[in-house]
Design an enzyme around this catalytic site. Structure first.
Site, PDB file in Angstrom:
ATOM      1  CB  CYS A  89     -22.131  15.612 -24.638  1.00  0.00           C
ATOM      2  SG  CYS A  89     -20.628  14.956 -25.385  1.00  0.00           S
ATOM      3  CG  HIS A 143     -17.630  19.637 -24.891  1.00  0.00           C
ATOM      4  ND1 HIS A 143     -18.771  19.514 -24.099  1.00  0.00           N
ATOM      5  CD2 HIS A 143     -17.640  18.542 -25.722  1.00  0.00           C
ATOM      6  CE1 HIS A 143     -19.411  18.418 -24.443  1.00  0.00           C
ATOM      7  NE2 HIS A 143     -18.755  17.805 -25.412  1.00  0.00           N
TER       8      HIS A 143
END
Length: 410
Positions: free
Chosen positions: A87, A355
């Site tokens: 991420c 996200h």
């Protein structure tokens, strides 16, 4: 880690479900927007770093996603470096780009991230997240996590991990229950994180979800795994974000204004540590503050990696925004809301902005640039001068696998 680079232009796409767009279309919109934001041309770029995680799994586009997407814009010949770091991919791309500018190798570079996670085959999407842990050790990771849950009085649904839900949900639940037991954190405080971020997200035209929720709405929402409800967890998304970085010399030569200074950028990886040692984020935050000569009291706004409600609460504590164990009270008291002492996730955070893994870190920085320029219309932090981004990803041992911390100033 100490940088001498400046952000000249930023842009991002709205995050959400872009079912009929691919990474070339999404990244193209963000890159052209960032160049237009600082009145530079594609030919001005000397190198580019592109963060992406899921293309190889979702579409099969391995090896050269950055070259392919930028070539669509007529950007070629220059070095294009593909960055996959969980991420933290595009935040890592940004750190590497700034470092090369600081070292004098380049004067105008691009750092960006793009992700296309929505797929008709949800197993592919879950597979992207499953790759964020040691696949040769997945069974042991899950068993150890489930042992922790049983010790906390919860019988986990072992069959659903990695198939009907991301295995990270089990990890977040373990963190949540441990924090509740050790520090008295309540579900209402967890819900307060989500409600606060939903209000911020309702003010952000680029956010995936724009509806404002109350604490009661969050608690009444469908459960993912108790005690986490759906709004307490970040959704998947598609999108892109891009940043043009310049040297001080080139900024003066071109007469660029609206610049944001990159004070420091740190990258770190999870490692084996004793139980008495602090988590990686805490150690790195202290290192960042010492290098920059500031403390958490100097921050005006912060973007953190709120993949779940407990992740944001832990970030408050690790970054020194509140005492260890005090994250629940910190959010419940309103200190992390717009108008509070240190507004956190004015973008809506991962929970509401969305996200898209490879774009998340760059999007955090785009939000902070807007804040420092005074351009975050409707959600502006008054007088913002210093901002921090915390972006983590993956899981090793009992800590984050990749961590990026970035300090910016107006």
């Amino acid at each position: 880690m100490r940088q001498n680079a400046y952000i000249a232009g930023v842009s991002m796409t709205p995050f959400g479900k872009h079912r009929h767009r691919g990474i070339k279309s999404l990244l193209g919109e963000a890159v052209l927007g960032a160049l237009g934001d600082c009145d530079l041309e594609r030919r001005d770029l000397q190198a580019a770093w592109v963060g992406n995680v899921g293309a190889g799994v979702i579409s099969g586009q391995t090896c050269v996603p950055g070259q392919i997407a930028l070539r669509e814009l007529g950007i070629g010949r220059i070095p294009v470096i593909n960055v996959e770091n969980a991420c933290a991919s595009s935040a890592s791309a940004f750190q590497q780009a700034c470092s090369l500018v600081t070292l004098g190798a380049y004067d105008v570079v691009l750092a960006c991230g793009v992700e296309k996670l929505h797929s008709e085959d949800k197993r592919k999407t879950f597979a992207v997240f499953s790759g964020g842990v040691d696949l040769e050790d997945t069974d042991r990771i899950l068993e150890r996590t489930h042992e922790r849950l049983r010790a906390l009085g919860m019988e986990p649904d072992a069959d659903g991990a990695g198939t009907s839900r991301s295995i990270f949900m089990d990890i977040y639940v373990a963190w949540t229950l441990e924090h509740m037991q050790e520090h008295g954190t309540t579900r209402e405080q967890l819900a307060a994180v989500s409600a606060k971020n939903s209000w911020h997200g309702s003010l952000n035209p680029f956010a995936q979800y724009r509806d404002a929720l109350t604490t009661e709405d969050v608690l009444a929402a469908p459960e993912v795994i108790w005690p986490l409800t759906l709004p307490m967890c970040s959704p998947i998304g598609d999108g892109a974000a891009a940043i043009v970085i310049v040297s001080e010399k080139r900024a003066h030569e071109l007469g660029l204004d609206r610049l944001v200074r990159v004070e420091a950028a740190l990258l770190a990886s999870g490692c084996d540590r004793s139980e008495s040692e602090s988590k990686l984020a805490r150690n790195c935050a202290l290192e960042l503050y010492e290098t920059a000569g500031i403390g958490p009291e100097d921050l005006d706004c912060v973007e953190v990696h709120d993949a779940s409600a407990i992740a944001e609460i832990l970030s408050y504590e690790h970054l020194g925004l509140c005492p260890m164990g005090g994250g629940g009270e910190f959010v419940q008291s309103g200190q992390s809301r717009l108008g509070g002492s240190i507004p956190v996730n004015t973008s809506g955070g991962l929970m509401r902005k969305g996200h898209p893994i490879g774009a998340t870190g760059a999007a955090q920085l785009v939000e902070l640039v807007w804040q420092l320029r005074g351009e975050a219309h409707g959600r502006q932090v008054e007088g913002a001068r210093v901002a921090l981004a915390e972006n983590g990803g993956g899981f090793i041992g009992d800590d984050v696998a990749a961590l990026a911390l970035t300090l910016l100033s107006a």
